[in-house]
Design an enzyme around this catalytic site. Structure first.
Site, mmCIF file in Angstrom:
data_model
loop_
_atom_site.group_PDB
_atom_site.id
_atom_site.type_symbol
_atom_site.label_atom_id
_atom_site.label_comp_id
_atom_site.label_asym_id
_atom_site.label_seq_id
_atom_site.Cartn_x
_atom_site.Cartn_y
_atom_site.Cartn_z
ATOM 1 C CG HIS A 404 -1.766 1.244 1.412
ATOM 2 N ND1 HIS A 404 -1.375 2.169 2.143
ATOM 3 C CD2 HIS A 404 -2.839 1.595 0.584
ATOM 4 C CE1 HIS A 404 -2.092 3.122 2.119
ATOM 5 N NE2 HIS A 404 -3.157 2.726 1.289
ATOM 6 N NE ARG A 502 -3.186 -2.602 -7.308
ATOM 7 C CZ ARG A 502 -2.118 -2.436 -7.992
ATOM 8 N NH1 ARG A 502 -1.945 -0.992 -8.311
ATOM 9 N NH2 ARG A 502 -1.213 -3.393 -8.486
ATOM 10 N NE ARG A 549 -7.527 -5.648 -9.260
ATOM 11 C CZ ARG A 549 -6.398 -5.916 -8.680
ATOM 12 N NH1 ARG A 549 -5.386 -6.267 -9.718
ATOM 13 N NH2 ARG A 549 -5.985 -5.290 -7.548
ATOM 14 N N GLY A 667 -1.034 -9.727 -14.504
ATOM 15 C CA GLY A 667 -0.585 -9.052 -13.217
ATOM 16 C C GLY A 667 0.545 -9.817 -12.633
ATOM 17 C CG ASN A 669 2.575 -6.780 -8.908
ATOM 18 O OD1 ASN A 669 3.533 -6.457 -9.418
ATOM 19 N ND2 ASN A 669 1.513 -5.880 -8.625
ATOM 20 C CB CYS A 717 -2.020 -3.802 -15.183
ATOM 21 S SG CYS A 717 -2.982 -4.885 -14.308
HETATM 22 C C1 PEP Z 1 -0.589 -7.901 -10.303
HETATM 23 O O1 PEP Z 1 -0.929 -8.996 -9.207
HETATM 24 O O2 PEP Z 1 0.446 -7.620 -10.924
HETATM 25 C C2 PEP Z 1 -1.658 -6.806 -9.957
HETATM 26 C C3 PEP Z 1 -1.420 -5.839 -10.740
HETATM 27 O O3 PEP Z 1 -2.343 -6.631 -9.075
HETATM 28 P P1 PEP Z 1 -2.118 -6.569 -7.510
HETATM 29 O O4 PEP Z 1 -0.812 -5.888 -7.294
HETATM 30 O O5 PEP Z 1 -3.398 -5.570 -7.210
HETATM 31 O O6 PEP Z 1 -2.730 -7.792 -6.752
HETATM 32 MG MG MG Z 2 -2.688 -9.101 -8.457
#
Ligand code: PEP
Ligand code: MG
Length: 765
Positions: A404, A502, A549, A667, A669, A717
Site C-alpha cells: 500500500h 484498483r 477491477r 498481473g 506481481n 498492469c
Molecule cells: C498484479 O498482481 O500484478 C496486479 C497488478 O494486481 P495487484 O498488485 O493488485 O495484486
Molecule cells: Mg494481483
C-alpha cells in the site's frame, strides 16, 4: 441570426458560438487555413426552446431533481434528451441552416454536397471541464439529409446523464448552460501529417515534418510510418529526409464517408510525399501559426487539390533544463557511498525528501504529521493518505514494491523507501533525515546541497511529458491508479487510459469491511461510494478507457477494519481468500460492485471497462459472467476481461476466452509470486522476486501468442510494466498495451517508441 460563419466569429464570442467555435473563428480571422464552416449559435438553441415552448417543462419540471437521487437524475436526463429530440426545429431555423450548408458546398466542393463534421460547442465557461457540458458530441461525415437531426442531437447532448449529474451535484443551473454547434467541412486529404515548428527534442530552429498519403489517421494509429523531413525555416528547404515505404493509406469512401485502409499503388509507395513547393507552403503555415500563438507549435495539417488545411495545433513545451526527477534518474549531488546511511530498504517511489522524522505508531498520531515531515511507520493504511500527502517522504518497516505505501506514494509523487525492517526502531522522532527514494536509503541530515529543495516539485507538473510531444506509439501506454485523488496527476501523464484502477483503496478507506459497510449503511450506499470513486477517474480520463477491477484485497488487510474480526485467519493470505474467489463465494458485495459498473455504463461512461482479478479457469469467469448479467450488464456490449495472475489462467487461456472476454492483463506481481512460489510481500525473499524470470516470461509469451490468435487484447498492469527490460520483451512479443505507474509512464512511452522503431527498422533491413 441563426448561424455565424467561422470568419465572422471572434475569440470573444464564446456566448454566441461556444469555446470551440470561438477558437476556430479566431484562427480563421488570423488567416490560418482551417476548413471552412459555420456555427449554429447558442441563440438558435435558445430560440428553439422558446419557439417550442418547452423551457418550463424542461428546466422546472423534468430537471428539478434531488441531487442525492441518482436514479431520478438518470431518468431526468433521459427525459430531457427525449424532449429535445422529439421537438421539431422551427422552419426558419431549418431553412437558414440548410442554406448555409449549401453555401458551404458551393464554396468548397464540386458536388455541392460536402461531408461535414458536426460538433457541440458549449458556452459554459465556468464549468471546470467542458466535457460535462456534452462537449464531446461529434458526428463525422454528415450530409444534408441528417444535418438537422445531428444538430438537434448535439443540443440533446447538453443533457447527457454525466452532464446532468455533474451540474446537479455541483449546484450549476441547467438553464445557464447554452450550446452552439460547429458545422465544418471535412477534408478529404490526399496527403497529411504533422509539422513541428521547432525541433521537438532539441528545440533547435529547425522545422520537422512528417507526412504520408491519405488521411492523417493512418499515421496517428501507427498503421503507416511516415516520411520524415528536417527543414531549414530560413530557406524553406529540406536539410535531411527519410523516405519510408508507405504500404497503406487511409481514404474516405466517396459514398458513405467511412474511412478505410487500402494498399498504396506500387509506384507511390516509396515516392516522397511532399514536393519542394509543398514544403514551402508548410513552412509558411508553420511560421504563421507560431507567430499567431507566440510559441512553437505542433500542427496537424492536410492537403487536398494543392490546398493546405490546418486541422489542429498544440503548443510544444520545450524540454526543461531543470533536474529530471523521474524514476531511475541519476543524481550527481547524492553522496555515492554509504556515508551517513541510517537505514536501507526497497526504493518504492523515486525522488528525495528531507525533513523531521515522525514515527507513526497509531492512527491518532497522524495529526502530528505536519507539512514536510517524514512519516516513519511499520506499514501504511488508507486512513493515512491525507497525512501522506503532507509528508515529504515515507518510510516503512514492512512491505515491498507493491504494498500500500509503495502504490500510494508513487501515485502521489512522494518519495518512499519500504521494507526497511527496522526504521521505526533506528530512527527517532524529530530527527532530521533525507530519504532517497531512488537509492532506497535514509541518510542523516538535511539536503546535500544548500539550495536543494527539501520537498519535491509539484507532483502533477513533474509527470507531464517533458519532450515537446508525447511519443506516438502503436502499443498503447496506460497508467495504473488506486486513489481517485491522484486521477488528475495520472491524466497529466498523457497516458492512453487507465490500464488498472484498483478499487481496494476506495473500499478500505471506508473503514469497514464491505460486508460490515453494507450491514450498516445498505447496499445502495456501498454502490454509491464505488460509483463516485470510479467516476472521478472515468471523468478525468474521458473518453480514454479506464479499466476498473473488482475487489481483490487479502483478508489481513480487511482484518484491520471494522468488521474485520469476522475475517478468517489464514496461514498465507496471499494464497487464500481474495479476488474473484471471495467474490464468487460472497456474491452480495460482488453484485454491488457489478451494480456500480452497470450504473456507470447507464450514466454514459462508455469508457469504463470491467476486469476480474485472480481467475484460475473458465469456470471462474463463467460464474462471474452470470453475476454480471444478473445486475443488467450485457457482456456482449460492455468491454470486460480478466487478469492473468496464476499459471493456471495462462495455461487455460483458450477456455477462458470462450467466456467472451475482450482482453487479458498480466498481473505480474501475482503471476511472479505464484510461478516462483515467492511471497511478494515477504522482505526475506525480496531478492528472489524476479518478474523477468524465464518461467514467468514463458507463460506471458505463450499467452500473448495465443491471445493474438483468439482476437483477445493483451496488456500488463503489474509493477514490472515499469521496467524497461519487460517493456522491450512485451513490445517485441506484440502486447497490445502496457500500463505503468504514474511516475514511469513518461519513460515507458519513450521505451515503447524506441523498441517499435527498432522492430520496424529490423523488418526492412
Ligand atoms: C498484479 O498482481 O500484478 C496486479 C497488478 O494486481 P495487484 O498488485 O493488485 O495484486
Ligand atoms: Mg494481483
Amino acid at each position: 441570426m441563426t448561424i455565424l460563419w467561422l470568419g465572422e466569429a471572434e475569440s470573444t464570442d464564446i456566448d454566441a458560438v461556444g469555446g470551440k467555435g470561438a477558437s476556430l473563428g479566431e484562427l480563421t480571422d488570423a488567416g490560418l487555413p482551417v476548413p471552412p464552416g459555420f456555427v449554429v449559435t447558442a441563440d438558435t438553441y435558445r430560440r428553439f426552446l422558446q419557439t417550442a415552448g418547452i423551457e418550463t417543462e424542461l428546466f422546472e419540471e423534468i430537471l428539478a431533481t434531488d441531487a442525492d437521487d441518482s436514479v431520478a437524475i438518470a431518468e431526468a436526463a433521459r427525459a430531457a434528451r427525449e424532449l429535445i429530440r422529439e421537438t421539431s426545429v422551427p422552419e426558419t431555423v431549418r431553412d437558414d441552416i440548410i442554406a448555409a450548408y449549401r453555401e458551404l458546398g458551393s464554396q468548397t466542393a464540386d458536388r455541392g454536397e460536402p461531408f461535414v463534421a458536426v460538433r457541440s460547442s458549449a458556452t459554459a465557461e465556468d464549468l471546470p471541464d467542458a466535457s460535462f457540458a456534452g462537449q464531446h458530441e461529434t458526428f463525422l461525415n454528415v450530409t444534408e439529409a441528417d444535418l438537422i437531426d445531428r444538430i438537434r442531437e448535439c443540443w440533446a447532448s447538453l443533457f447527457a446523464e454525466r452532464a446532468v449529474h455533474y451540474r446537479t451535484n455541483q449546484g450549476f443551473d441547467h438553464e445557464t448552460v447554452d450550446i452552439a454547434v460547429v458545422v465544418q467541412q471535412m477534408v478529404d486529404a490526399e496527403k497529411s501529417g504533422v509539422l513541428f515548428t521547432r525541433h521537438p527534442s532539441s528545440g533547435d530552429r529547425q522545422m520537422i515534418a512528417e507526412s504520408a498519403w491519405g488521411l492523417g489517421e493512418a499515421v496517428v494509429s501507427g498503421a503507416v510510418s511516415p516520411d520524415h523531413y528536417v527543414i531549414s525555416p530560413e530557406t524553406a528547404t529540406v536539410v535531411e529526409s527519410t523516405i519510408t515505404d508507405k504500404k497503406q493509406q487511409m481514404i474516405k469512401d466517396p459514398e458513405t464517408g467511412e474511412t478505410t485502409l487500402e494498399a498504396v499503388s506500387k509506384d507511390k509507395r516509396t515516392t516522397r510525399v511532399l514536393s519542394d513547393a509543398e514544403i514551402e507552403t508548410l513552412v509558411d503555415l508553420g511560421t504563421t501559426v507560431e507567430t499567431h500563438y507566440g510559441e512553437p507549435q505542433d500542427v496537424e495539417w492536410a492537403m487536398v487539390n494543392g490546398e493546405i488545411f490546418m486541422l489542429q495545433s498544440r503548443p510544444i513545451t520545450t524540454i526543461s533544463d531543470t533536474e529530471d526527477n523521474s524514476a531511475g534518474s541519476s543524481d550527481e549531488s547524492a553522496p555515492a557511498d554509504d556515508e551517513g546511511v541510517l537505514v536501507q530498504g526497497v526504493s518504492a517511489s523515486p525522488g528525495r525528501g528531507s525533513g523531521e522524522v515522525r514515527i507513526v505508531r497509531k492512527l491518532d498520531h497522524l495529526d502530528q504529521v505536519t507539512e514536510g515531515d517524514i512519516i516513519v511507520s511499520k506499514m501504511t493504511m488508507p486512513d493515512m493518505v491525507p497525512a501522506m500527502k503532507r509528508a515529504s517522504a515515507i518510510v516503512t518497516d514492512e512491505g515491498g514494491m507493491t504494498s500500500h505505501a509503495s502504490i500510494v506514494s508513487r501515485e502521489m509523487g512522494v518519495p518512499a523507501v519500504v521494507g526497511t525492517r527496522d526504521a521505526t526502531q533506528v530512527l527517532s522522532d524529530g530527527q532530521l533525515v533525507t530519504v532517497d527514494g531512488d537509492m532506497g536509503v535514509i541518510r542523516a541530515g538535511g539536503p546535500t546541497k544548500p539550495d536543494e529543495p527539501a520537498i519535491q516539485p509539484d507532483p502533477v507538473e513533474s509527470v507531464r511529458p517533458q519532450t515537446p510531444v508525447k511519443p506516438m506509439t502503436a502499443t498503447e501506454v496506460k497508467v495504473n491508479l488506486s486513489i481517485p485523488e491522484a486521477a488528475e496527476r495520472a491524466a497529466a501523464t498523457g497516458a492512453d487510459g487507465v490500464g488498472l484502477l484498483r478499487i481496494e483503496h476506495m473500499v478500505i478507506s471506508l473503514g469497514k469491511t464491505p460486508e460490515q459497510y453494507i450491514a450498516d449503511h445498505g447496499k445502495e450506499a456501498y454502490i454509491d461510494e464505488l460509483v463516485d470513486g470510479i467516476r472521478t477517474v472515468a471523468e478525468a480520463f474521458y473518453p480514454r478507457p479506464v479499466r476498473a477491477r473488482t475487489l481483490d484485497a487479502p483478508t489481513d488487510e480487511f482484518r484491520e477494519l471494522e468488521g474485520g474480526s469476522d475475517e478468517p485467519h489464514e496461514h498465507n493470505p496471499m494464497l487464500g481468500y481474495r479476488g474473484v474467489r471471495r467474490s464468487l463465494d460472497k456474491p452480495e458485495p460482488f453484485r454491488c460492485e457489478l451494480a456500480a459498473f452497470s450504473r456507470l455504463f447507464d450514466i454514459g461512461y462508455d469508457n469504463v471497462e470491467l476486469m476480474l482479478p485472480l481467475v484460475n479457469d473458465a469456470e471462474d469467469v463463467e460464474r462471474a459472467r452470470t453475476h454480471m448479467e444478473a445486475v443488467g450488464i450485457d457482456p456482449e456490449k460492455a468491454r470486460w476481461g480478466v487478469m492473468i495472475e496464476t499459471p493456471a489462467s495462462a495455461l487455460l487461456i483458450e477456455e477462458i476466452a470462450e467466456a467472451g472476454i475482450d482482453f487479458v492483463s498480466f498481473g505480474t506481481n501475482d503471476l511472479t509470486q505464484y510461478t516462483l512460489a515467492v511471497d511478494r510481500n515477504n522482505e526475506y525473499v525480496v531478492d528472489r522476486f524476479d518478474e523477468l524470470h524465464p518461467g514467468v516470461l514463458s507463460l506471458i509469451e505463450s499467452t500473448i501468442e495465443r491471445c493474438r490468435a483468439l482476437g483477445v487484447d493483451t496488456s500488463i498492469c503489474g509493477q514490472a510494466a515499469s521496467k524497461s527490460a519487460m517493456v522491450q520483451f512485451l513490445v517485441e512479443e506484440g502486447v497490445s498495451s502496457i500500463s505503468a505507474n504514474i511516475d514511469a509512464v513518461r519513460d515507458v512511452q519513450h521505451e515503447v517508441k524506441r523498441v517499435e522503431q527498432k522492430l520496424l527498422l529490423d523488418s526492412v533491413r
